[in-house]
Design a protein around this motif. Sequence first.
Motif, PDB file in Angstrom:
ATOM      1  N   PRO A  96       0.810  -1.224   0.000  1.00 12.30           N
ATOM      2  CA  PRO A  96       0.000   0.000   0.000  1.00 12.30           C
ATOM      3  C   PRO A  96       0.841   1.270   0.000  1.00 12.30           C
ATOM      4  N   LEU A  97       2.018   1.238   0.607  1.00 15.67           N
ATOM      5  CA  LEU A  97       2.889   2.404   0.606  1.00 15.67           C
ATOM      6  C   LEU A  97       3.335   2.756  -0.809  1.00 15.67           C
ATOM      7  N   CYS A  98       3.579   1.728  -1.609  1.00 10.65           N
ATOM      8  CA  CYS A  98       4.019   1.967  -2.982  1.00 10.65           C
ATOM      9  C   CYS A  98       2.849   2.274  -3.903  1.00 10.65           C
ATOM     10  N   LEU A  99       1.824   1.424  -3.877  1.00  8.25           N
ATOM     11  CA  LEU A  99       0.723   1.581  -4.820  1.00  8.25           C
ATOM     12  C   LEU A  99      -0.130   2.806  -4.523  1.00  8.25           C
ATOM     13  N   GLY A 100      -0.164   3.252  -3.271  1.00  7.46           N
ATOM     14  CA  GLY A 100      -0.946   4.434  -2.936  1.00  7.46           C
ATOM     15  C   GLY A 100      -0.358   5.715  -3.493  1.00  7.46           C
ATOM     16  N   ALA A 101       0.920   5.672  -3.889  1.00  5.68           N
ATOM     17  CA  ALA A 101       1.588   6.875  -4.398  1.00  5.68           C
ATOM     18  C   ALA A 101       1.986   6.761  -5.866  1.00  5.68           C
ATOM     19  N   ILE A 102       2.092   5.541  -6.389  1.00  9.82           N
ATOM     20  CA  ILE A 102       2.715   5.349  -7.696  1.00  9.82           C
ATOM     21  C   ILE A 102       1.907   5.946  -8.839  1.00  9.82           C
ATOM     22  N   HIS A 103       0.577   5.997  -8.722  1.00  9.38           N
ATOM     23  CA  HIS A 103      -0.219   6.486  -9.846  1.00  9.38           C
ATOM     24  C   HIS A 103      -0.127   8.004  -9.998  1.00  9.38           C
ATOM     25  N   ALA A 104       0.084   8.708  -8.909  1.00  5.98           N
ATOM     26  CA  ALA A 104       0.338  10.145  -9.027  1.00  5.98           C
ATOM     27  C   ALA A 104       1.697  10.379  -9.675  1.00  5.98           C
ATOM     28  N   VAL A 105       2.689   9.603  -9.256  1.00  3.33           N
ATOM     29  CA  VAL A 105       4.026   9.709  -9.837  1.00  3.33           C
ATOM     30  C   VAL A 105       3.983   9.424 -11.337  1.00  3.33           C
ATOM     31  N   ALA A 106       3.091   8.518 -11.756  1.00  3.19           N
ATOM     32  CA  ALA A 106       3.034   8.106 -13.155  1.00  3.19           C
ATOM     33  C   ALA A 106       2.583   9.202 -14.098  1.00  3.19           C
ATOM     34  N   MET A 107       2.017  10.314 -13.563  1.00  2.00           N
ATOM     35  CA  MET A 107       1.471  11.320 -14.479  1.00  2.00           C
ATOM     36  C   MET A 107       1.884  12.756 -14.195  1.00  2.00           C
ATOM     37  N   GLU A 108       2.421  13.048 -13.042  1.00  2.18           N
ATOM     38  CA  GLU A 108       2.539  14.458 -12.668  1.00  2.18           C
ATOM     39  C   GLU A 108       3.875  15.100 -13.021  1.00  2.18           C
ATOM     40  N   PHE A 109       4.798  14.369 -13.637  1.00  5.96           N
ATOM     41  CA  PHE A 109       6.100  14.936 -13.963  1.00  5.96           C
ATOM     42  C   PHE A 109       6.300  15.178 -15.460  1.00  5.96           C
ATOM     43  N   TYR A 110       5.206  15.118 -16.232  1.00  2.76           N
ATOM     44  CA  TYR A 110       5.301  15.317 -17.679  1.00  2.76           C
ATOM     45  C   TYR A 110       4.361  16.439 -18.121  1.00  2.76           C
ATOM     46  N   PRO A 111       4.727  17.203 -19.182  1.00  4.50           N
ATOM     47  CA  PRO A 111       3.845  18.258 -19.696  1.00  4.50           C
ATOM     48  C   PRO A 111       2.578  17.673 -20.311  1.00  4.50           C
TER      49      PRO A 111
END
Length: 448
Positions: free
Chosen positions: A347-362
């Motif tokens: 849960p520590l990984c999956l609860g954060a990974i989807h935000a990481v997957a989209m928020e660092f690209y234009p």
Amino acid sequence: MPTPSDERDTHADSARRRTVGAVVLGHFIEVYDMALYGLFVAPISTAFFPAGNADAALIATFAVFGVSFLSRSAGSLFFGVMADRVGRRNAMMTSILLVGMSTAAIGLIPTYETAALLSPILLVLCRLLQGFGSGGETTVAPVFLGEYASRRRRGFVTSFISAAGNLGTLAAAATGVIIGLVVDASTFDAWGWRVAFLLAAPLALVGLYFRYRLAEPPAYEAARAEVKNASIGTALRRSWRMIVRVSCVGALGTTFYIMFVYYPTYLVRESDLSAAQARAVPLILISMLVVFNPLVGLLGDRFGRRLPLMLGGLASMLFVLPGFLVARGGGFTAAVLGGMLILVSVPLCLGAIHAVAMEFYPTEVRATAGGIAWTLGTFVFSGLPPLVVNVLTTQAGLPLSPAFVIMGTAVIGIVAAWGLPDSRKIRLESVESSIKQQREAAAGTGPP
């Protein structure tokens, strides 16, 4: 008395909730479809591969699981570009229909005894189509929800994708348990397991209906003029460093795939559990995960994504090996307790990974760049490990190899997560300048 402004805010909140619900429901359905294969590897191996060598049949079944990640990678790229060029909604509608129909088709494949080599060939084809559609879902759904969410709630909103995924896996496991209670073991292995796959067709139509009613995110609509030229080359030129880093963060997801694809097989081999009991263990474990994903999303919104991701990686290093040792002790209780130790990091990984997957690209290449990252990360850290683990345990006689594979990938994930920018300061409409400001501040050459 409510003012017109209050009424508009209420209407906007209601529309946002409906949007989140529609995307989450669709993701739940697609994960249910994908989870079935991993949970039913035993009857699939006996149905579609030659009898006489159970270990070889299992390895072949896991190999087909890994092959689907090749098409999943291709699907991530295809649907990423599609989502940027012609719309997030269109991509998600296509992906859910493709996954649902190919999953149902697995339930209709004739056995090896009936169709010989045609049987595994059809299985591989269905898994390739299933993986292709799933790659699109995994790529586009976080982008869609993240663009709808406010900056302060992006982690919380996108964490519902993980919660929906857990519920989808839970539903798949529960379906297997229910079917196993209704029919005897021989009937289950003969045809009972197929029922769970056939249910995918009507579920896909339900998801398609709700996604048809969605509107595109405002952030995407604002960038319509630029997205028509989105391409893999453009995404790499603009964001290749972040793509590589995010794909390596995906190494923290290895635990989930080994746990729910390989763990039931491990329990049957290394403890005294029956196949039915082993299928019930994930049902219990997943039910414990669902509530934690949104909480981790809130944690990431408050303290940044690095904190939960790195804590998850450290948890893998500390608890996975003891978890497998406990599970080997035998008995249902030991299997559950061992699984709980192994799952501390998930849960520590999956609860954060989807935000990481989209928020660092234009915005103009957001889905395309996310697709490239998922292509690299999911094949290397999700598709291959279950196959590698199965070979190491059956051919090399290393029953604890799952723990060491997870620990090795956790090291990669921790290093990658450490270098992520602070997501709390990322503005989706100006991602590149937001990251540049952070780098300049860290180097002491710009404003803090």
